[in-house]
Design an enzyme around this catalytic site. Structure first.
Site, short mmCIF file in Angstrom:
data_model
loop_
_atom_site.label_atom_id
_atom_site.label_comp_id
_atom_site.label_asym_id
_atom_site.label_seq_id
_atom_site.Cartn_x
_atom_site.Cartn_y
_atom_site.Cartn_z
CG ASP A 14 -1.96 -1.11 1.21
OD1 ASP A 14 -1.84 -2.01 0.36
OD2 ASP A 14 -2.86 -1.10 2.06
CE LYS A 92 -3.86 -4.24 1.18
NZ LYS A 92 -4.61 -3.23 1.94
CB CYS A 133 -2.13 -3.01 5.22
SG CYS A 133 -3.84 -2.39 5.11
#
Ligand SMILES: [Zn+2]
Length: 180
Positions: A14, A92, A133
């Protein structure tokens, strides 16, 4: 097996504009992971990178400010990230019912299968954010049977509570993740 003969993969979590300074869910110094990642990215046999990739309405936004909506600039990788070595992008959080904290929850491919097909044994995880994450991806990676390494210099925490990042590091360590 000799240590230098194992296949090593890098998972970049990310590193997207919305998680960097100026973004809608900015992590303090989030952009500072970028040069570190660029420096180590060529040391791996396989490179994959996850993207938070949300619909514009999702239960996830009951918990968080709107961020990383699919196909918006906030969901782009940080512009300085070297994307050339990335073999696979993992999307995701793509449904309106799921948080998608872990890269192993990617909906476009099965990450475990993809890594195992390539013979990957060791997975190094970097990116944003330590306490969400990165942690979720590292814990899933251990569960899936990988040797997992997290590079502390290449992660940053949200720290909603000031100690969340450290707690996440401890949790990962206890699960068997090597923090370097
Ligand atoms: Zn999200």
């Amino acid at each position: 097996m000799k240590k230098n003969s194992i296949i090593k993969a890098l998972l970049i979590v990310d590193v997207q504009n919305d998680f960097c300074p100026g973004g809608s869910l900015a992590v303090i110094d989030g952009d500072q992971v970028v040069p570190v990642i660029n420096q180590l990215i060529d040391q791996f046999d396989v490179v994959c990178a996850s993207k938070d990739w949300h619909p514009d309405q999702t239960i996830h936004f009951d918990r968080w400010p709107v961020h990383c909506v699919a196909n918006t600039p906030g969901a782009d990788f940080h512009p300085q990230l070297n994307q050339d070595p990335i073999d696979q992008i993992l999307f995701k959080g793509t449904s309106n019912q799921d948080d998608g904290y872990s890269a192993f929850e990617a909906t476009n491919i099965n990450l475990t299968q993809w890594l195992k097909q390539k013979g990957v044994e060791e997975l190094t995880i970097v990116g944003l954010a330590t306490d969400y994450c990165v942690k979720a991806s590292a814990l899933d990676a251990v569960d899936q049977g990988f040797q997992v390494v997290v590079k502390q210099e290449a992660i940053r925490a949200v720290n909603l509570l000031p100690n969340d990042g450290n707690k996440a590091l401890n949790e990962m360590k206890q699960a068997g993740v090597e923090i370097v």
